[in-house]
Design an enzyme around this catalytic site. Sequence first.
Site, PDB file in Angstrom:
ATOM      1  N   LYS A 116       0.871  -1.193   0.000  1.00  9.66           N
ATOM      2  CA  LYS A 116      -0.032  -0.104   0.122  1.00  9.66           C
ATOM      3  C   LYS A 116       0.664   1.288  -0.182  1.00  9.66           C
ATOM      4  O   LYS A 116       0.392   2.321  -0.548  1.00  9.66           O
ATOM      5  CB  LYS A 116      -0.950   0.109   1.112  1.00  9.66           C
ATOM      6  CG  LYS A 116      -2.130  -1.080   1.062  1.00  9.66           C
ATOM      7  CD  LYS A 116      -2.917  -1.013   2.322  1.00  9.66           C
ATOM      8  CE  LYS A 116      -4.139  -1.925   2.126  1.00  9.66           C
ATOM      9  NZ  LYS A 116      -3.823  -3.407   1.906  1.00  9.66           N
ATOM     10  N   LYS A 158      -2.621   1.309   9.036  1.00 10.85           N
ATOM     11  CA  LYS A 158      -2.705   0.373   8.140  1.00 10.85           C
ATOM     12  C   LYS A 158      -1.611  -0.487   7.550  1.00 10.85           C
ATOM     13  O   LYS A 158      -0.509   0.100   7.518  1.00 10.85           O
ATOM     14  CB  LYS A 158      -3.541   0.770   6.649  1.00 10.85           C
ATOM     15  CG  LYS A 158      -4.723   1.656   6.932  1.00 10.85           C
ATOM     16  CD  LYS A 158      -5.139   2.178   5.690  1.00 10.85           C
ATOM     17  CE  LYS A 158      -5.751   1.290   4.404  1.00 10.85           C
ATOM     18  NZ  LYS A 158      -6.003   1.749   3.153  1.00 10.85           N
ATOM     19  N   GLY A 164      -8.482  -7.316   3.404  1.00 16.35           N
ATOM     20  CA  GLY A 164      -9.585  -8.022   4.185  1.00 16.35           C
ATOM     21  C   GLY A 164      -9.788  -7.355   5.407  1.00 16.35           C
ATOM     22  O   GLY A 164     -10.523  -7.954   6.361  1.00 16.35           O
ATOM     23  N   HIS A 208     -17.096   3.992  -0.025  1.00 12.06           N
ATOM     24  CA  HIS A 208     -16.266   3.187  -0.507  1.00 12.06           C
ATOM     25  C   HIS A 208     -16.505   3.046  -1.882  1.00 12.06           C
ATOM     26  O   HIS A 208     -17.732   2.308  -2.583  1.00 12.06           O
ATOM     27  CB  HIS A 208     -16.172   1.639   0.131  1.00 12.06           C
ATOM     28  CG  HIS A 208     -15.271   0.832  -0.566  1.00 12.06           C
ATOM     29  ND1 HIS A 208     -14.222  -0.009   0.178  1.00 12.06           N
ATOM     30  CD2 HIS A 208     -14.968   0.299  -1.862  1.00 12.06           C
ATOM     31  CE1 HIS A 208     -13.614  -0.849  -0.793  1.00 12.06           C
ATOM     32  NE2 HIS A 208     -13.906  -0.618  -1.927  1.00 12.06           N
ATOM     33  N   HIS A 235     -15.114  -4.625   7.701  1.00  5.23           N
ATOM     34  CA  HIS A 235     -14.449  -4.246   6.733  1.00  5.23           C
ATOM     35  C   HIS A 235     -14.834  -5.417   5.696  1.00  5.23           C
ATOM     36  O   HIS A 235     -13.873  -5.311   4.475  1.00  5.23           O
ATOM     37  CB  HIS A 235     -12.790  -4.227   7.055  1.00  5.23           C
ATOM     38  CG  HIS A 235     -12.432  -3.158   8.110  1.00  5.23           C
ATOM     39  ND1 HIS A 235     -12.532  -1.695   7.757  1.00  5.23           N
ATOM     40  CD2 HIS A 235     -12.221  -3.320   9.226  1.00  5.23           C
ATOM     41  CE1 HIS A 235     -12.148  -1.222   8.741  1.00  5.23           C
ATOM     42  NE2 HIS A 235     -11.993  -1.853   9.805  1.00  5.23           N
ATOM     43  N   ARG A 297      -7.169  -8.047  -9.982  1.00  4.78           N
ATOM     44  CA  ARG A 297      -7.815  -9.071 -10.373  1.00  4.78           C
ATOM     45  C   ARG A 297      -9.513  -8.868 -10.542  1.00  4.78           C
ATOM     46  O   ARG A 297      -9.805  -7.840 -10.514  1.00  4.78           O
ATOM     47  CB  ARG A 297      -7.804 -10.187  -9.204  1.00  4.78           C
ATOM     48  CG  ARG A 297      -8.412  -9.441  -7.771  1.00  4.78           C
ATOM     49  CD  ARG A 297      -8.345 -10.638  -6.651  1.00  4.78           C
ATOM     50  NE  ARG A 297      -8.613 -10.105  -5.350  1.00  4.78           N
ATOM     51  CZ  ARG A 297      -9.766  -9.391  -4.789  1.00  4.78           C
ATOM     52  NH1 ARG A 297     -10.663  -9.492  -5.705  1.00  4.78           N
ATOM     53  NH2 ARG A 297      -9.531  -8.766  -3.597  1.00  4.78           N
TER      54      ARG A 297
END
Length: 629
Positions: A116, A158, A164, A208, A235, A297
Site C-alpha cells: 500500500k 494500516k 480484508g 467506498h 471491513h 484481479r
Amino acid sequence: MIKKLLIANRGEIACRIIRTARTMGVATVAVYSDADAKALHVRQADEAVHIGPSPAAESYLVGEKIIAAAKQTGAEAIHPGYGFLSENADFAQAVQDAGLIWVGPNPDSIRAMGLKDSAKELMQAAGVPVTPGYLGDDQSVERLEKEADAIGYPVLIKAVAGGGGKGMRKVDAAQHFEADLESCRREAKASFGNDHVLLEKWITSPRHIEVQVFGDSHGTVVHLFERDCSLQRRHQKVIEEAPAPGMDAATREEICCAAIRAAKAVDYVGAGTIEFIADASEGLRADRIFFMEMNTRLQVEHPVTEEITGVDLVEWQLRVASGEPIPLKQDEIQINGHAIEARLYAEDPAKGFLPSTGRLEELVLDQTVARIETGVMAGDTVSPFYDPMIAKIVIFQPTRRQAINALKLALDESIVFPVKTNKGFLFECLDHPEFAAGNLDTGMIEREGEALLPKTQPSQQAADAAGWRLRADQFDWDAPTHSLLDRNLYGFRLNTRPQTTVNLWSSEAYYSAQTESIGNLASFGNRDHTVLVTERGQDWHFTPHPDRGTGSASAADGAILSPMPGKVIAVDVAEGDSVTAGQRLMVLEAMKMEHALTAPFDGIVAELNASEGGQVQVEAVLCVVEPSE
C-alpha cells in the site's frame, strides 16, 4: 483464442468462469481438494484434477500442484479467479515461466500495487489523489506518533501488506496510539509476515467507491464506471451496487479518469479495480475522493458492473489474455439501469455471525428476477474449510428503488434449509431508511448495530402461518381467517385478512407457498414435517416438537442447541444441577473457535446429552434447562 483453460479456484467464481468459457467454446479444467471432490465446479468442468487435502494451504494455495495439473491436462492457460493465488506475483510469474498463459495482469503490475505504501507513492506521481498521511520508512514509535499528531486525530493505522480488514486500527486520541500500533503490528505480522505500517487521515463519513478498469496488451485502458461497496461489516463487503447513488456526472468523470491514470501508471493488462475512499460528509465531490488501493484481479462484485454495461468481463479477460484488443471503445461503454448484489452467507447473525456449516438439504434461489452466482446446489455441503458464501444474488432493474425492492423479494422467496443464513440481516440492511435514501457509509452497519439484526423470535403472524400441514383435514378450519387450498392435499392457515394472495408450488422434497404479507412458506413434508416461514428475509423453522421451541435455534425454551458441528471440549454441569442465567454449561470447539454455551435463565439441568470429547452435529440438543419453580 485459448482452447483449454484451467481454473485455479473453486466455488461460485469457478462456476462463473466455466459458464463463460463454455459459451466461447473453451474447454475447462477444474482443480479440487478432498473436501471438494463432489463440488459443483468439479461436476461442471470438462476435466478435474485432485490437488490435495482439504485445507487451502495444502491444495488451492500450492502453485506447483496447479501448474502440474495444467501441464497434465494440456491446458494452455490458468485463470486464478479471486482470492487464493490471484494476486500472487510469484505464482503469476511461475505460470508464465512454465510456458502457460496467465489470465491476469503482468507480475510486475501485481508487485507494484501489492504494497500500500509504494502503491500510494506511485499514484501520487501519476496525479491520482491520495488520502493525506505518512508513508515513510522510519517506523519508530516516536516518528509515527509525531506524524499522527501532524495529520490530526482520528487517524487510521494500516498494514502496508494488509487486506480484508486485517492490520487496520482507527485511533481516536493520542493516548491510545502506541497500544493500537502494537496491536496492529502483531496482527499484520501474523497475517502477512510484514509489520510495516502507514498512516492515513480518518475520513469521518467514508464511502467506498471503486472503478472497474480494463487494459489490453495494445496499450488501451478503459473504465466501466463505478461501484459503491460502502455497506460493510468488519471491513467485509455485504451489499454492492452500480452505479453509486448520489454520483453526479462531473464527479464520475473525475474519478473514472483518475482510475485510468492509475492503471496506465503500472501498464495494466486485464481486469482490475481501483478503490477510492470518499469523504461524503457533504455528498460525493470530486475534490474529496482519494485513492485507497488497487485490486489486480476480478472482484467478487463484478456482476453489478456487467449488468449495467452489458459486458461479460470474464469473456474480456479470456480475449485479452489471448492477445486480442478490448472489444469496445470507451465511448461505446454506457450505463443502463441499476444493479445491486447481496452476498448470501451460511452464517447465523443471532450468534455473532458464526459460520453455519452442514448439508444443504434444500436450496431454492429465485432466478426469475435475480441473477444467481453460486457454487452449490441442494444436497451439497457447506464446508468448514472455505469461505461460507452460498450465493451472490444480483438484481438489475431500471431504477435503484426497483432494484432494492426486487432484491428484498428475492430474499423472501429463497429457501435454504437447514443451514442458517444472513438472509434476514440482508433484508434489514436493504430496508433501512438511510440505505434506501442512499445515505450510506462504511460505518452504517456498526453504527446501527442491533437495529439491523433480525428478530430473535418469530412474530405471531409467522407462527400462525406455520399452521401449514400436508393434509388439510389435520386442522380445525372453523376459524374465518384461513385460506383453503386443495383440501385433499394441502392445508394452510394464516391469521391475516381473508383476501391474502397465496401461490402454491411443490417439488419432491417440499411444498411451498407465498403470501402478500409474510413472504415464503415451505413444508418439508417428506422429512420431519418441518415448516419454514420466511418473514422479512428471516427463516423460522417450526417442527412437530413444540416443547423444543420454534426452530429458531435459540435456547429461549431451555433447549441448548449446537450452533454448528464440532467437538465438546468441556462440560461444566451434570443432570440435576442448579444453574443461573448466563452460567457456562459447556464449551464447543468448531472451525478453530471456542464457543461457550450458557444457561438462558435460572433453572435445573433436566437433560444432558453431551460429554467431554464427544462430536456433535449442528442443532443437536446438547442440554435442556428447565426453569426454577
